[in-house]
Scaffold this motif. Sequence first.
Motif, PDB file in Angstrom:
ATOM      1  N   SER A 138       0.795  -1.225   0.000  1.00 27.16           N
ATOM      2  CA  SER A 138       0.000   0.000   0.000  1.00 27.16           C
ATOM      3  C   SER A 138       0.830   1.280   0.000  1.00 27.16           C
ATOM      4  O   SER A 138       0.277   2.370  -0.037  1.00 27.16           O
ATOM      5  CB  SER A 138      -0.904   0.026   1.242  1.00 27.16           C
ATOM      6  N   ASN A 139       2.141   1.159   0.090  1.00 31.43           N
ATOM      7  CA  ASN A 139       2.996   2.334   0.210  1.00 31.43           C
ATOM      8  C   ASN A 139       4.223   2.222  -0.685  1.00 31.43           C
ATOM      9  O   ASN A 139       4.609   1.132  -1.079  1.00 31.43           O
ATOM     10  CB  ASN A 139       3.467   2.494   1.665  1.00 31.43           C
ATOM     11  N   LYS A 140       4.825   3.357  -0.951  1.00 31.04           N
ATOM     12  CA  LYS A 140       6.071   3.392  -1.711  1.00 31.04           C
ATOM     13  C   LYS A 140       7.207   3.164  -0.709  1.00 31.04           C
ATOM     14  O   LYS A 140       7.563   4.058   0.048  1.00 31.04           O
ATOM     15  CB  LYS A 140       6.214   4.747  -2.404  1.00 31.04           C
ATOM     16  N   VAL A 141       7.738   1.931  -0.703  1.00 33.25           N
ATOM     17  CA  VAL A 141       8.678   1.490   0.330  1.00 33.25           C
ATOM     18  C   VAL A 141       9.962   0.982  -0.294  1.00 33.25           C
ATOM     19  O   VAL A 141       9.940   0.341  -1.335  1.00 33.25           O
ATOM     20  CB  VAL A 141       8.031   0.360   1.178  1.00 33.25           C
ATOM     21  N   ALA A 142      11.068   1.265   0.389  1.00 40.27           N
ATOM     22  CA  ALA A 142      12.355   0.679   0.006  1.00 40.27           C
ATOM     23  C   ALA A 142      12.921  -0.046   1.218  1.00 40.27           C
ATOM     24  O   ALA A 142      12.658   0.331   2.359  1.00 40.27           O
ATOM     25  CB  ALA A 142      13.330   1.761  -0.445  1.00 40.27           C
ATOM     26  N   LEU A 143      13.676  -1.078   0.957  1.00 42.81           N
ATOM     27  CA  LEU A 143      14.375  -1.811   2.004  1.00 42.81           C
ATOM     28  C   LEU A 143      15.866  -1.682   1.753  1.00 42.81           C
ATOM     29  O   LEU A 143      16.332  -1.934   0.637  1.00 42.81           O
ATOM     30  CB  LEU A 143      13.980  -3.294   1.991  1.00 42.81           C
ATOM     31  N   VAL A 144      16.611  -1.293   2.792  1.00 37.42           N
ATOM     32  CA  VAL A 144      18.061  -1.224   2.704  1.00 37.42           C
ATOM     33  C   VAL A 144      18.617  -2.328   3.595  1.00 37.42           C
ATOM     34  O   VAL A 144      18.286  -2.417   4.778  1.00 37.42           O
ATOM     35  CB  VAL A 144      18.609   0.148   3.161  1.00 37.42           C
ATOM     36  N   VAL A 145      19.451  -3.179   3.028  1.00 36.53           N
ATOM     37  CA  VAL A 145      20.119  -4.243   3.767  1.00 36.53           C
ATOM     38  C   VAL A 145      21.535  -3.776   4.053  1.00 36.53           C
ATOM     39  O   VAL A 145      22.324  -3.576   3.134  1.00 36.53           O
ATOM     40  CB  VAL A 145      20.148  -5.556   2.949  1.00 36.53           C
ATOM     41  N   VAL A 146      21.855  -3.583   5.333  1.00 37.21           N
ATOM     42  CA  VAL A 146      23.183  -3.131   5.725  1.00 37.21           C
ATOM     43  C   VAL A 146      24.015  -4.362   6.069  1.00 37.21           C
ATOM     44  O   VAL A 146      23.611  -5.188   6.886  1.00 37.21           O
ATOM     45  CB  VAL A 146      23.119  -2.184   6.949  1.00 37.21           C
ATOM     46  N   LYS A 147      25.155  -4.468   5.427  1.00 39.22           N
ATOM     47  CA  LYS A 147      26.032  -5.604   5.692  1.00 39.22           C
ATOM     48  C   LYS A 147      27.441  -5.099   5.973  1.00 39.22           C
ATOM     49  O   LYS A 147      27.993  -4.328   5.204  1.00 39.22           O
ATOM     50  CB  LYS A 147      26.049  -6.568   4.509  1.00 39.22           C
ATOM     51  N   CYS A 148      27.950  -5.537   7.086  1.00 38.85           N
ATOM     52  CA  CYS A 148      29.304  -5.207   7.493  1.00 38.85           C
ATOM     53  C   CYS A 148      30.139  -6.472   7.314  1.00 38.85           C
ATOM     54  O   CYS A 148      29.676  -7.562   7.659  1.00 38.85           O
ATOM     55  CB  CYS A 148      29.277  -4.788   8.959  1.00 38.85           C
ATOM     56  N   PRO A 149      31.345  -6.384   6.754  1.00 38.99           N
ATOM     57  CA  PRO A 149      32.170  -7.584   6.617  1.00 38.99           C
ATOM     58  C   PRO A 149      32.289  -8.323   7.958  1.00 38.99           C
ATOM     59  O   PRO A 149      32.439  -7.685   9.006  1.00 38.99           O
ATOM     60  CB  PRO A 149      33.521  -7.042   6.159  1.00 38.99           C
ATOM     61  N   ILE A 150      32.207  -9.634   7.926  1.00 38.17           N
ATOM     62  CA  ILE A 150      32.097 -10.422   9.154  1.00 38.17           C
ATOM     63  C   ILE A 150      33.244 -10.179  10.141  1.00 38.17           C
ATOM     64  O   ILE A 150      33.011 -10.073  11.341  1.00 38.17           O
ATOM     65  CB  ILE A 150      31.921 -11.929   8.855  1.00 38.17           C
ATOM     66  N   ASP A 151      34.464 -10.066   9.679  1.00 36.58           N
ATOM     67  CA  ASP A 151      35.562  -9.868  10.619  1.00 36.58           C
ATOM     68  C   ASP A 151      35.490  -8.507  11.294  1.00 36.58           C
ATOM     69  O   ASP A 151      35.723  -8.381  12.490  1.00 36.58           O
ATOM     70  CB  ASP A 151      36.917 -10.076   9.938  1.00 36.58           C
ATOM     71  N   LEU A 152      35.166  -7.478  10.537  1.00 35.27           N
ATOM     72  CA  LEU A 152      34.993  -6.138  11.117  1.00 35.27           C
ATOM     73  C   LEU A 152      33.827  -6.163  12.093  1.00 35.27           C
ATOM     74  O   LEU A 152      33.912  -5.623  13.201  1.00 35.27           O
ATOM     75  CB  LEU A 152      34.751  -5.110  10.018  1.00 35.27           C
ATOM     76  N   TRP A 153      32.734  -6.784  11.704  1.00 34.92           N
ATOM     77  CA  TRP A 153      31.555  -6.879  12.561  1.00 34.92           C
ATOM     78  C   TRP A 153      31.903  -7.562  13.875  1.00 34.92           C
ATOM     79  O   TRP A 153      31.595  -7.049  14.954  1.00 34.92           O
ATOM     80  CB  TRP A 153      30.449  -7.648  11.827  1.00 34.92           C
ATOM     81  N   TYR A 154      32.560  -8.721  13.795  1.00 37.43           N
ATOM     82  CA  TYR A 154      32.843  -9.510  15.000  1.00 37.43           C
ATOM     83  C   TYR A 154      33.878  -8.849  15.901  1.00 37.43           C
ATOM     84  O   TYR A 154      33.727  -8.807  17.110  1.00 37.43           O
ATOM     85  CB  TYR A 154      33.292 -10.928  14.632  1.00 37.43           C
ATOM     86  N   ARG A 155      34.947  -8.333  15.325  1.00 37.96           N
ATOM     87  CA  ARG A 155      36.054  -7.825  16.129  1.00 37.96           C
ATOM     88  C   ARG A 155      35.879  -6.385  16.609  1.00 37.96           C
ATOM     89  O   ARG A 155      36.400  -6.018  17.652  1.00 37.96           O
ATOM     90  CB  ARG A 155      37.348  -7.939  15.352  1.00 37.96           C
ATOM     91  N   GLU A 156      35.153  -5.544  15.833  1.00 37.80           N
ATOM     92  CA  GLU A 156      35.045  -4.131  16.199  1.00 37.80           C
ATOM     93  C   GLU A 156      33.643  -3.685  16.579  1.00 37.80           C
ATOM     94  O   GLU A 156      33.453  -3.022  17.584  1.00 37.80           O
ATOM     95  CB  GLU A 156      35.567  -3.255  15.054  1.00 37.80           C
ATOM     96  N   ARG A 157      32.658  -4.024  15.768  1.00 44.43           N
ATOM     97  CA  ARG A 157      31.312  -3.502  16.003  1.00 44.43           C
ATOM     98  C   ARG A 157      30.601  -4.211  17.153  1.00 44.43           C
ATOM     99  O   ARG A 157      30.015  -3.577  18.014  1.00 44.43           O
ATOM    100  CB  ARG A 157      30.462  -3.629  14.739  1.00 44.43           C
ATOM    101  N   LEU A 158      30.628  -5.521  17.131  1.00 46.76           N
ATOM    102  CA  LEU A 158      29.883  -6.300  18.105  1.00 46.76           C
ATOM    103  C   LEU A 158      30.315  -6.029  19.547  1.00 46.76           C
ATOM    104  O   LEU A 158      29.466  -5.769  20.397  1.00 46.76           O
ATOM    105  CB  LEU A 158      30.009  -7.787  17.753  1.00 46.76           C
TER     106      LEU A 158
END
Length: 161
Positions: A83-103
């Motif tokens: 019913s709406n004009k919608v967009a989906l953005v999938v954010v992906k961080c490289p797994i090593d950066l995600w695990y070691r820095e972000r998480l």
Amino acid sequence: MITESKVFVTGIYASGKTTFAKGHSETNDLEYLCFDEIYGYTNPEKLDVVYAAMEAQDRFVMDALPLNEHESSWLRLADYIMSNKVALVVVKCPIDLWYRERLPSKASYSTAAEEDHRRWYKEFYEQTLFRIFEQLTLKAVYSYDSGPEGSGNLERMRLEC
């Protein structure tokens, strides 16, 4: 470039969803809706409150998909998207950066074993996203690489489901 007036951002926890959503809202004059703050996790009407916040805005970006553990939430979101004009953005961080820095920087960081975190990462990007694409009729899906080598790289994804 995202032209839709309602944008949902998804990705595994600590991937950069909120950072992307806040930046996109400022750059494109969209209201920023923080799912965690609206949902409240203790409110019995949970998703009703989220949808009320969405309906109150003509243009917004939300840092999550309004889904919960109930199957009916998928149907509700599918109806909203249709019913709406919608967009989906999938954010992906490289797994090593995600695990070691972000998480580890997250207050909710779990002390689960590294292999568990890596398995959850893989399950999210390979299984959960497939379910989202399969169950929701999405017209516009974008990927956003939040890693250092791809910062700011927003691309329209090809949907083949």
